[in-house]
Design a protein around this motif. Structure first.
Motif, short mmCIF file in Angstrom:
data_model
loop_
_atom_site.label_atom_id
_atom_site.label_comp_id
_atom_site.label_asym_id
_atom_site.label_seq_id
_atom_site.Cartn_x
_atom_site.Cartn_y
_atom_site.Cartn_z
N UNK A 107 10.29 7.89 2.40
CA UNK A 107 9.94 6.48 2.24
C UNK A 107 10.64 5.86 1.05
N UNK A 108 10.67 6.58 -0.08
CA UNK A 108 11.35 6.07 -1.27
C UNK A 108 12.86 6.01 -1.06
N UNK A 149 0.80 -1.21 0.00
CA UNK A 149 0.00 0.00 0.00
C UNK A 149 0.84 1.27 0.00
N UNK A 150 1.77 1.35 0.91
CA UNK A 150 2.69 2.50 0.99
C UNK A 150 4.09 1.96 1.16
N UNK A 151 5.05 2.85 1.32
CA UNK A 151 6.42 2.38 1.48
C UNK A 151 6.53 1.43 2.67
N UNK A 152 7.25 0.32 2.51
CA UNK A 152 7.46 -0.55 3.68
C UNK A 152 8.30 0.14 4.75
N UNK A 153 8.90 1.29 4.39
CA UNK A 153 9.69 2.07 5.34
C UNK A 153 9.05 3.42 5.60
N UNK A 154 7.75 3.49 5.42
CA UNK A 154 7.02 4.73 5.67
C UNK A 154 7.34 5.25 7.07
N UNK A 211 5.32 -0.89 17.84
CA UNK A 211 6.53 -1.56 17.36
C UNK A 211 6.19 -2.34 16.10
N UNK A 212 7.19 -2.52 15.26
CA UNK A 212 6.97 -3.11 13.94
C UNK A 212 7.85 -4.34 13.76
N UNK A 213 7.26 -5.41 13.28
CA UNK A 213 7.96 -6.69 13.15
C UNK A 213 8.63 -6.80 11.79
N UNK A 214 9.74 -7.51 11.74
CA UNK A 214 10.50 -7.66 10.51
C UNK A 214 10.39 -9.04 9.89
N UNK A 215 9.52 -9.90 10.43
CA UNK A 215 9.48 -11.29 9.98
C UNK A 215 9.04 -11.46 8.53
N UNK A 229 5.12 1.93 8.87
CA UNK A 229 5.77 1.02 7.92
C UNK A 229 5.18 -0.38 7.97
N UNK A 230 5.81 -1.25 7.21
CA UNK A 230 5.36 -2.63 7.11
C UNK A 230 5.30 -3.32 8.47
N UNK A 231 4.16 -3.97 8.72
CA UNK A 231 3.98 -4.96 9.76
C UNK A 231 3.97 -4.46 11.21
N UNK A 232 2.96 -3.65 11.56
CA UNK A 232 2.78 -3.34 12.99
C UNK A 232 2.45 -4.62 13.77
#
Length: 484
Positions: A312-313, A253-258, A281-285, A262-265
């Motif tokens: 983000x980009x 949807x948006x940058x995984x590093x928004x 906190x955001x998971x990296x799995x 970012x990706x995966x709350x």
């Protein structure tokens, strides 16, 4: 109409209660929010190595772009490669939907030198028919339940069919997904594009708006992981692609590093459930199972969300472990609506994304959504000339700006120089004429303006060119050692 309800078989009287979160987590990402220059997400623990993690970056994408081609005007199977390239260009990856001749489709994609990715979607399914190998009319126990034994209604489609959310913690459903994926690999597909990834991992809700992304199903008969939440089960399912010999791409949807979300709350954290992103906190799995992610808001109209998308980009390009694995997809939504599906707006957004070394895709087909029953459609053209605009390696560490408004760091002429071209962008409502673009290469080059389809500077070998820029306009320039 009222949500369609299916009561699960009586064998599901024992309800699954929340016991534990998924334990296959390797590291946590912590984000702080802020404006220009704010720190982005950093891994607090390194992930275990994955042999696929960087393979696609080198072999398929790198400087090449991507084509999404769903309901197009040209059938893929059986198409002559030269005819297909007229519609798709020469992308690194082609993502397409299922067809009656999947082997022929894969062969056609391979013949233009691209990897073939099959669209899949294991988020929800209709109750009245098979969908992508999932048949809830035969297996109602594969649906997710928010409470009790009543499956969660997700949506009603344009044809009036009800769709239920899937329970990816149901072991039998995962076995069916394994069977499907193994079949795709046998048919020659290189990878799968897993849709609705952001919804599954950040905000999935039933049709009444009640969140389910952080909840465990209350009617799982044979759980793969005790108490797995909806988002955790989705991430666990991602591993099935690699296990069955396929590469994996997911939309975020948006940058995984928004810098905001970012990706995966972490669905186990109260702050994440409350969308308090500063404390979440955001998971990296998920990265362990993904070769590529798709960012559908990498570009925006005019100066909308400039700082947020810019940073983000930048992180998508330069992240220490996961840089170079994000694709920017330009869609009707990112353009601001169907009325903004114009060549000029596409070129602006493409050039905005290409201020960073990221592959870009434009839309998902070229039939102009003639038969679409969905409220939003992205099939308004594929822009093969942009697919074929391969800029090469960056010559500068970051985008550069010039001709800025006084005391303004955004409304400028922006450029990023590469070995094979330059992305030029006028981020302003004012026209900018006679802008000098220095190529930055060692020696002169012949310059081709993709927008006009013409060489610049009389097709002479030069070290700089001058261009006139309309308001809010993008000009991709290609470079060559030989005349165009």
């Amino acid at each position: 109409m009222r949500p369609h309800r299916i009561t699960k078989p009586s064998t599901t009287t024992a309800l699954c209660t929340l016991v534990c979160a998924v334990t296959v987590l390797v590291g946590v990402l912590v984000v702080t929010s802020g404006g220009r220059g704010a720190p982005g997400p950093q891994a607090s623990a390194a992930l275990a190595s994955d042999s696929r993690a960087s393979g696609l970056r080198a072999s398929a994408v790198s400087a090449r772009n991507v084509s999404f081609y769903y309901n197009g005007t040209v059938p893929l199977a059986g198409s002559d490669p030269s005819a297909l390239k007229e519609h798709l260009g020469s992308p690194g990856v082609v993502v397409t939907t299922p067809t009656d001749d999947e082997v022929g489709t894969v062969d056609a994609i391979h013949r233009i030198g691209a990897k073939a990715y099959r669209y899949v979607q294991f988020y929800w399914a209709p109750v009245d028919r098979e969908y992508h190998g999932i048949d809830l009319s035969e297996h109602p126990e594969w649906a997710f339940c928010r409470t009790g034994s009543t499956p969660s209604h997700g949506r009603t489609d344009g044809a009036g069919a009800d769709w239920l959310l899937l329970d990816l913690n149901e072991r039998a459903l995962l076995a069916q997904i394994d069977t499907l994926l193994a079949g795709y690999e046998a048919a020659g597909w290189d990878g799968v594009f897993i849709d609705r990834g952001e919804a599954a991992t950040q905000y999935a809700a039933d049709s009444a708006g009640r969140p389910v992304w952080h909840r465990s199903s209350t009617c799982t008969e044979d759980p793969a992981v005790a108490g797995a939440r909806f988002a955790d089960a989705h991430v666990g399912m991602l591993a099935r692609a690699h296990a069955n010999g396929l590469e994996a791409m997911m939309n975020t949807g948006k940058s995984p590093f928004d810098e905001v979300a970012p990706l995966r709350p972490d669905p186990a954290k109260a702050a994440c459930r409350a969308r308090d992103w500063e404390r979440c906190t955001f998971l990296s799995d998920a990265w362990r199972h993904l070769d590529l992610v798709v960012n559908e808001t990498a570009g925006r109209p005019t100066d909308l969300l400039w700082d947020r998308t810019f940073h983000g980009n930048k992180r998508s390009e330069r992240h220490r472990r996961y840089g170079g694995r994000t694709i920017g997809l330009i869609t009707t939504a990112s353009l601001g609506g169907v009325e903004n599906q114009t060549r000029r707006n596409v070129y602006y957004q493409w050039s905005r994304i290409k201020l960073f070394d990221l592959p870009v895709a434009v839309n998902t087909g070229d039939d102009r959504c003639a038969q679409s029953t969905e409220p939003v459609c992205n099939r308004y053209g594929t822009y093969p000339e942009l697919v074929d605009t391969v800029l090469g390696e960056p010559l500068s560490a970051a985008p550069e700006s010039t001709r800025c408004r006084r005391k303004d760091e955004v409304h400028c002429v922006w450029m990023r120089r590469y070995t094979g071209g330059t992305s030029v962008l006028n981020v302003d409502s004012r026209r900018r004429d006679d802008v000098t673009v220095r190529l930055g290469t060692s020696g002169c080059r012949h310059v081709y303006d993709v927008w006009s389809g013409q060489p610049l500077a009389g097709n002479r070998c030069v070290t700089k060119v001058r261009v006139d820029l309309h308001p809010w306009s993008g000009r991709p320039l290609r470079l060559s050692r030989h005349p165009w």
